[in-house]
Motif scaffolding. Sequence first.
Motif, PDB file in Angstrom:
ATOM      1  N   THR A  30      41.889 -64.830  18.466  1.00  0.00           N
ATOM      2  CA  THR A  30      41.175 -65.422  19.709  1.00  0.00           C
ATOM      3  C   THR A  30      42.278 -65.779  20.691  1.00  0.00           C
ATOM      4  O   THR A  30      41.977 -65.981  21.990  1.00  0.00           O
ATOM      5  N   ASN A  31      43.463 -65.738  20.492  1.00  0.00           N
ATOM      6  CA  ASN A  31      44.549 -66.089  21.443  1.00  0.00           C
ATOM      7  C   ASN A  31      45.343 -65.137  22.142  1.00  0.00           C
ATOM      8  O   ASN A  31      46.327 -65.473  22.930  1.00  0.00           O
ATOM      9  N   CYS A  32      45.345 -63.969  21.136  1.00  0.00           N
ATOM     10  CA  CYS A  32      46.193 -62.968  21.360  1.00  0.00           C
ATOM     11  C   CYS A  32      45.540 -61.638  21.923  1.00  0.00           C
ATOM     12  O   CYS A  32      44.437 -61.162  21.536  1.00  0.00           O
ATOM     13  N   GLU A  33      46.230 -60.849  22.620  1.00  0.00           N
ATOM     14  CA  GLU A  33      45.786 -59.496  22.939  1.00  0.00           C
ATOM     15  C   GLU A  33      46.054 -58.575  21.958  1.00  0.00           C
ATOM     16  O   GLU A  33      47.226 -58.317  21.479  1.00  0.00           O
ATOM     17  N   MET A  34      45.033 -57.985  21.036  1.00  0.00           N
ATOM     18  CA  MET A  34      45.178 -57.115  19.907  1.00  0.00           C
ATOM     19  C   MET A  34      44.892 -55.861  20.235  1.00  0.00           C
ATOM     20  O   MET A  34      43.604 -55.290  21.068  1.00  0.00           O
ATOM     21  N   GLY A  35      45.226 -54.909  19.321  1.00  0.00           N
ATOM     22  CA  GLY A  35      44.800 -53.587  19.666  1.00  0.00           C
ATOM     23  C   GLY A  35      45.390 -52.660  18.396  1.00  0.00           C
ATOM     24  O   GLY A  35      46.278 -53.199  17.661  1.00  0.00           O
ATOM     25  N   LEU A  53      48.875 -45.451  22.212  1.00  0.00           N
ATOM     26  CA  LEU A  53      47.885 -46.377  22.027  1.00  0.00           C
ATOM     27  C   LEU A  53      46.531 -45.805  21.570  1.00  0.00           C
ATOM     28  O   LEU A  53      46.102 -44.725  21.901  1.00  0.00           O
ATOM     29  N   VAL A  54      45.753 -46.554  20.864  1.00  0.00           N
ATOM     30  CA  VAL A  54      44.432 -45.730  20.463  1.00  0.00           C
ATOM     31  C   VAL A  54      43.317 -46.704  21.213  1.00  0.00           C
ATOM     32  O   VAL A  54      42.641 -46.206  21.793  1.00  0.00           O
ATOM     33  N   ALA A  55      43.394 -48.117  20.779  1.00  0.00           N
ATOM     34  CA  ALA A  55      42.441 -49.000  21.547  1.00  0.00           C
ATOM     35  C   ALA A  55      43.203 -50.525  21.698  1.00  0.00           C
ATOM     36  O   ALA A  55      43.586 -50.917  20.721  1.00  0.00           O
ATOM     37  N   TYR A 100      48.532 -48.540  13.500  1.00  0.00           N
ATOM     38  CA  TYR A 100      49.125 -49.933  13.196  1.00  0.00           C
ATOM     39  C   TYR A 100      48.248 -51.029  14.109  1.00  0.00           C
ATOM     40  O   TYR A 100      47.833 -50.689  15.161  1.00  0.00           O
ATOM     41  N   CYS A 101      48.337 -52.047  13.517  1.00  0.00           N
ATOM     42  CA  CYS A 101      47.552 -53.190  14.310  1.00  0.00           C
ATOM     43  C   CYS A 101      48.745 -53.869  15.215  1.00  0.00           C
ATOM     44  O   CYS A 101      49.803 -53.926  14.777  1.00  0.00           O
ATOM     45  N   ARG A 102      48.470 -54.376  16.404  1.00  0.00           N
ATOM     46  CA  ARG A 102      49.231 -54.786  17.323  1.00  0.00           C
ATOM     47  C   ARG A 102      48.657 -56.307  17.842  1.00  0.00           C
ATOM     48  O   ARG A 102      47.581 -56.165  18.199  1.00  0.00           O
ATOM     49  N   ALA A 103      49.751 -57.383  17.880  1.00  0.00           N
ATOM     50  CA  ALA A 103      49.300 -58.508  18.616  1.00  0.00           C
ATOM     51  C   ALA A 103      50.171 -58.731  19.479  1.00  0.00           C
ATOM     52  O   ALA A 103      51.504 -58.964  19.115  1.00  0.00           O
ATOM     53  N   ASN A 104      49.619 -59.042  20.830  1.00  0.00           N
ATOM     54  CA  ASN A 104      50.826 -59.615  21.837  1.00  0.00           C
ATOM     55  C   ASN A 104      50.200 -61.246  22.111  1.00  0.00           C
ATOM     56  O   ASN A 104      49.101 -61.317  22.872  1.00  0.00           O
ATOM     57  N   CYS A 105      51.009 -62.100  21.713  1.00  0.00           N
ATOM     58  CA  CYS A 105      50.571 -63.305  21.848  1.00  0.00           C
ATOM     59  C   CYS A 105      51.501 -63.858  22.958  1.00  0.00           C
ATOM     60  O   CYS A 105      52.785 -64.405  22.647  1.00  0.00           O
ATOM     61  N   ARG A 106      51.142 -63.941  24.211  1.00  0.00           N
ATOM     62  CA  ARG A 106      51.854 -64.512  25.407  1.00  0.00           C
ATOM     63  C   ARG A 106      53.489 -64.036  25.151  1.00  0.00           C
ATOM     64  O   ARG A 106      54.376 -64.570  25.576  1.00  0.00           O
TER      65      ARG A 106
END
Length: 121
Positions: A30-35, A53-55, A100-106
Amino acid sequence: QGQLAESGGGSVQAGGSLKLSCATSQYIITNCEMGWYRATTERQRAYVGERELVARFWSDDTITYAEHAKGRFTLSRDNVDGILYLEMKSLKSEDTADYYCRANCRGTVSWGQGTHVAVSS
C-alpha cells in the motif's frame, strides 16, 4: 531481502495462462510502487537495472504495461493480504523468462528472487 516472494511460475504450452503472485506485507503493497519485470538473458538476471518491465503500478494507482503485455497480461493487487498478481494469458514462447517482483519504496528498491515461466510452442 525476504520482503518479496514470487510464486506461480511453471511450464505451459503456447496459448496457455499462468497467474503469478508476489507475497509481501500490507505496508509495502500500500505504500510502495510495485511491479513485475522479467529477465531473458543471464545479464538481465545479474543486473537488475537491465530487466524488462512487464507491468507496474504508479503512486496514483495507474498502471503501465509493456507493449508485449498489453491486452494479454493483467496486473492487480490485494491490499489486505499484501499480494501483487500478474495474470498472463495467450502466452507465447517469447514470454519465457524469469519474472521478478519489484517494490520501490520512496527510492529504496527491493527485488524478489524470481519465478521461472517456460512457454513451449
